[in-house]
Design a protein around this motif. Sequence first.
Motif, PDB file in Angstrom:
ATOM      1  N   ALA A  20       0.836  -1.205   0.000  1.00 30.91           N
ATOM      2  CA  ALA A  20       0.000   0.000   0.000  1.00 30.91           C
ATOM      3  C   ALA A  20       0.871   1.255   0.000  1.00 30.91           C
ATOM      4  CB  ALA A  20      -0.929  -0.009   1.204  1.00 30.91           C
ATOM      5  N   VAL A  21       1.937   1.239   0.783  1.00 27.94           N
ATOM      6  CA  VAL A  21       2.852   2.386   0.812  1.00 27.94           C
ATOM      7  C   VAL A  21       3.500   2.577  -0.552  1.00 27.94           C
ATOM      8  CG1 VAL A  21       5.040   3.224   1.772  1.00 27.94           C
ATOM      9  CG2 VAL A  21       3.285   2.301   3.274  1.00 27.94           C
ATOM     10  N   VAL A  22       3.896   1.486  -1.207  1.00 29.94           N
ATOM     11  CA  VAL A  22       4.483   1.575  -2.543  1.00 29.94           C
ATOM     12  C   VAL A  22       3.473   2.158  -3.535  1.00 29.94           C
ATOM     13  CG1 VAL A  22       5.314   0.187  -4.494  1.00 29.94           C
ATOM     14  CG2 VAL A  22       6.193  -0.237  -2.196  1.00 29.94           C
ATOM     15  N   ALA A  23       2.226   1.737  -3.429  1.00 29.16           N
ATOM     16  CA  ALA A  23       1.192   2.262  -4.330  1.00 29.16           C
ATOM     17  C   ALA A  23       0.965   3.752  -4.099  1.00 29.16           C
ATOM     18  CB  ALA A  23      -0.113   1.497  -4.134  1.00 29.16           C
ATOM     19  N   ILE A  24       0.986   4.167  -2.832  1.00 30.00           N
ATOM     20  CA  ILE A  24       0.774   5.590  -2.525  1.00 30.00           C
ATOM     21  C   ILE A  24       1.954   6.427  -2.988  1.00 30.00           C
ATOM     22  CG2 ILE A  24       0.599   7.256  -0.628  1.00 30.00           C
ATOM     23  CD1 ILE A  24      -1.087   5.104   0.844  1.00 30.00           C
ATOM     24  N   THR A  25       3.166   6.020  -2.637  1.00 29.56           N
ATOM     25  CA  THR A  25       4.346   6.828  -2.978  1.00 29.56           C
ATOM     26  C   THR A  25       4.672   6.794  -4.465  1.00 29.56           C
ATOM     27  OG1 THR A  25       5.851   5.005  -2.435  1.00 29.56           O
ATOM     28  CG2 THR A  25       5.375   6.614  -0.695  1.00 29.56           C
ATOM     29  N   GLY A  26       4.151   5.823  -5.179  1.00 25.09           N
ATOM     30  CA  GLY A  26       4.405   5.745  -6.610  1.00 25.09           C
ATOM     31  C   GLY A  26       3.380   6.475  -7.461  1.00 25.09           C
ATOM     32  N   SER A  27       2.370   7.025  -6.825  1.00 25.57           N
ATOM     33  CA  SER A  27       1.309   7.670  -7.595  1.00 25.57           C
ATOM     34  C   SER A  27       1.666   9.114  -7.942  1.00 25.57           C
ATOM     35  CB  SER A  27      -0.004   7.645  -6.812  1.00 25.57           C
ATOM     36  OG  SER A  27       0.068   8.515  -5.707  1.00 25.57           O
ATOM     37  N   ALA A  28       1.039   9.620  -8.978  1.00 25.69           N
ATOM     38  CA  ALA A  28       1.251  11.005  -9.394  1.00 25.69           C
ATOM     39  C   ALA A  28       0.650  11.979  -8.381  1.00 25.69           C
ATOM     40  CB  ALA A  28       0.631  11.237 -10.771  1.00 25.69           C
ATOM     41  N   ASP A  29      -0.400  11.557  -7.697  1.00 25.19           N
ATOM     42  CA  ASP A  29      -1.009  12.420  -6.681  1.00 25.19           C
ATOM     43  C   ASP A  29      -0.049  12.681  -5.529  1.00 25.19           C
ATOM     44  OD1 ASP A  29      -3.354  12.557  -8.118  1.00 25.19           O
ATOM     45  OD2 ASP A  29      -4.300  10.896  -7.042  1.00 25.19           O
ATOM     46  N   PHE A  30       0.707  11.660  -5.134  1.00 30.81           N
ATOM     47  CA  PHE A  30       1.683  11.826  -4.059  1.00 30.81           C
ATOM     48  C   PHE A  30       2.788  12.784  -4.481  1.00 30.81           C
ATOM     49  CE2 PHE A  30       5.504  10.496  -1.698  1.00 30.81           C
ATOM     50  CZ  PHE A  30       5.037  10.665  -0.403  1.00 30.81           C
ATOM     51  N   THR A  31       3.239  12.658  -5.709  1.00 28.31           N
ATOM     52  CA  THR A  31       4.264  13.569  -6.219  1.00 28.31           C
ATOM     53  C   THR A  31       3.727  14.999  -6.257  1.00 28.31           C
ATOM     54  OG1 THR A  31       5.131  11.772  -7.576  1.00 28.31           O
ATOM     55  CG2 THR A  31       5.840  13.985  -8.137  1.00 28.31           C
ATOM     56  N   GLY A  32       2.502  15.176  -6.680  1.00 28.55           N
ATOM     57  CA  GLY A  32       1.893  16.501  -6.679  1.00 28.55           C
ATOM     58  C   GLY A  32       1.757  17.065  -5.275  1.00 28.55           C
ATOM     59  N   LEU A  33       1.391  16.218  -4.314  1.00 25.77           N
ATOM     60  CA  LEU A  33       1.303  16.650  -2.922  1.00 25.77           C
ATOM     61  C   LEU A  33       2.660  17.110  -2.415  1.00 25.77           C
ATOM     62  CD1 LEU A  33      -0.298  16.915  -0.253  1.00 25.77           C
ATOM     63  CD2 LEU A  33       0.349  14.536   0.203  1.00 25.77           C
ATOM     64  N   ILE A  38       6.347  21.370  -0.724  1.00 28.41           N
ATOM     65  CA  ILE A  38       7.657  22.003  -0.882  1.00 28.41           C
ATOM     66  C   ILE A  38       7.502  23.459  -1.314  1.00 28.41           C
ATOM     67  CG2 ILE A  38       9.761  21.992  -2.288  1.00 28.41           C
ATOM     68  CD1 ILE A  38       9.549  18.900  -2.234  1.00 28.41           C
ATOM     69  N   LEU A  39       6.594  23.727  -2.239  1.00 26.92           N
ATOM     70  CA  LEU A  39       6.365  25.101  -2.678  1.00 26.92           C
ATOM     71  C   LEU A  39       5.839  25.968  -1.537  1.00 26.92           C
ATOM     72  CD1 LEU A  39       6.285  27.188  -4.957  1.00 26.92           C
ATOM     73  CD2 LEU A  39       3.955  26.414  -5.454  1.00 26.92           C
ATOM     74  N   PHE A  40       4.884  25.453  -0.771  1.00 24.60           N
ATOM     75  CA  PHE A  40       4.354  26.197   0.366  1.00 24.60           C
ATOM     76  C   PHE A  40       5.444  26.474   1.403  1.00 24.60           C
ATOM     77  CE2 PHE A  40       2.270  26.357   4.550  1.00 24.60           C
ATOM     78  CZ  PHE A  40       1.493  27.479   4.363  1.00 24.60           C
ATOM     79  N   GLY A  41       6.258  25.456   1.694  1.00 18.59           N
ATOM     80  CA  GLY A  41       7.363  25.641   2.636  1.00 18.59           C
ATOM     81  C   GLY A  41       8.371  26.653   2.135  1.00 18.59           C
ATOM     82  N   PHE A  42       8.658  26.607   0.841  1.00 22.77           N
ATOM     83  CA  PHE A  42       9.600  27.561   0.265  1.00 22.77           C
ATOM     84  C   PHE A  42       9.057  28.988   0.355  1.00 22.77           C
ATOM     85  CE2 PHE A  42      11.473  29.755  -3.462  1.00 22.77           C
ATOM     86  CZ  PHE A  42      12.791  29.727  -3.046  1.00 22.77           C
ATOM     87  N   LEU A  43       7.778  29.170   0.080  1.00 14.41           N
ATOM     88  CA  LEU A  43       7.173  30.502   0.195  1.00 14.41           C
ATOM     89  C   LEU A  43       7.208  31.016   1.638  1.00 14.41           C
ATOM     90  CD1 LEU A  43       4.131  30.166  -2.226  1.00 14.41           C
ATOM     91  CD2 LEU A  43       6.256  31.422  -2.612  1.00 14.41           C
ATOM     92  N   CYS A  44       6.958  30.133   2.592  1.00 14.15           N
ATOM     93  CA  CYS A  44       7.048  30.529   4.006  1.00 14.15           C
ATOM     94  C   CYS A  44       8.468  30.918   4.386  1.00 14.15           C
ATOM     95  CB  CYS A  44       6.556  29.398   4.908  1.00 14.15           C
ATOM     96  SG  CYS A  44       4.794  29.102   4.813  1.00 14.15           S
ATOM     97  N   VAL A  45       9.442  30.135   3.941  1.00  9.94           N
ATOM     98  CA  VAL A  45      10.846  30.434   4.252  1.00  9.94           C
ATOM     99  C   VAL A  45      11.274  31.740   3.604  1.00  9.94           C
ATOM    100  CG1 VAL A  45      13.213  29.657   3.815  1.00  9.94           C
ATOM    101  CG2 VAL A  45      11.531  28.070   4.719  1.00  9.94           C
ATOM    102  N   SER A  60      19.551  27.014   2.892  1.00 11.32           N
ATOM    103  CA  SER A  60      19.588  25.827   3.746  1.00 11.32           C
ATOM    104  C   SER A  60      18.279  25.032   3.641  1.00 11.32           C
ATOM    105  CB  SER A  60      19.865  26.213   5.196  1.00 11.32           C
ATOM    106  OG  SER A  60      18.853  27.059   5.685  1.00 11.32           O
ATOM    107  N   PHE A  61      17.157  25.737   3.444  1.00 13.31           N
ATOM    108  CA  PHE A  61      15.882  25.043   3.253  1.00 13.31           C
ATOM    109  C   PHE A  61      15.910  24.236   1.959  1.00 13.31           C
ATOM    110  CE2 PHE A  61      11.693  24.917   1.229  1.00 13.31           C
ATOM    111  CZ  PHE A  61      10.978  24.225   2.188  1.00 13.31           C
ATOM    112  N   ILE A  62      16.369  24.851   0.900  1.00  8.78           N
ATOM    113  CA  ILE A  62      16.431  24.161  -0.394  1.00  8.78           C
ATOM    114  C   ILE A  62      17.352  22.951  -0.305  1.00  8.78           C
ATOM    115  CG2 ILE A  62      17.160  24.403  -2.802  1.00  8.78           C
ATOM    116  CD1 ILE A  62      16.251  27.352  -2.575  1.00  8.78           C
ATOM    117  N   PHE A  63      18.490  23.130   0.351  1.00  6.09           N
ATOM    118  CA  PHE A  63      19.435  22.025   0.510  1.00  6.09           C
ATOM    119  C   PHE A  63      18.815  20.896   1.328  1.00  6.09           C
ATOM    120  CE2 PHE A  63      22.803  19.927   2.953  1.00  6.09           C
ATOM    121  CZ  PHE A  63      23.528  19.386   1.906  1.00  6.09           C
ATOM    122  N   ALA A  64      18.137  21.224   2.431  1.00  4.64           N
ATOM    123  CA  ALA A  64      17.539  20.205   3.285  1.00  4.64           C
ATOM    124  C   ALA A  64      16.437  19.429   2.555  1.00  4.64           C
ATOM    125  CB  ALA A  64      16.973  20.850   4.550  1.00  4.64           C
TER     126      ALA A  64
END
Length: 128
Positions: A20-33, A38-45, A60-64
């Motif tokens: 189930a974890v493989v199915a979730i992490t392999g989906s396009a929806d997970f990549t979009g999430l 990442i975009l929201f975190g970058f905007l906050c930083v 440092s945020f981008i590197f992390a």
Amino acid sequence: MTMEFFAYWNGSQIRDLFEAVVAITGSADFTGLLKTIILFGFLCVITVCALRYRGLDAGSFIFAVALFYGVTLVPKTDLAINDERSGSVYVVSNVPLGLAFMASTTSHVGHWLTDIFEDTFAGVEAER
């Protein structure tokens, strides 16, 4: 590289969980999430860095994020689930390396503790 996970009587359930974890992490929806987070975190930083006049701290945020994503989610590995009591071995492919490593490590510690306690208490019981 194949990592090993030890289970006791519930190997098929653990296999289903990792599939189930493989199915979730392999989906396009997970990549979009992930991209959205990442975009929201970058905007906050960037906002915090701009308010504090410390623009270089955003690096440092981008590197992390790049390190975390590149080490834990991108590499995939096979996970062999050994059901110690039933003798079955299940192999789940394409498990993210970060998850497989943590599951394998904690499983090995638990397996070692189980073995050492069984051996120790079996010896004590045999002496009585």
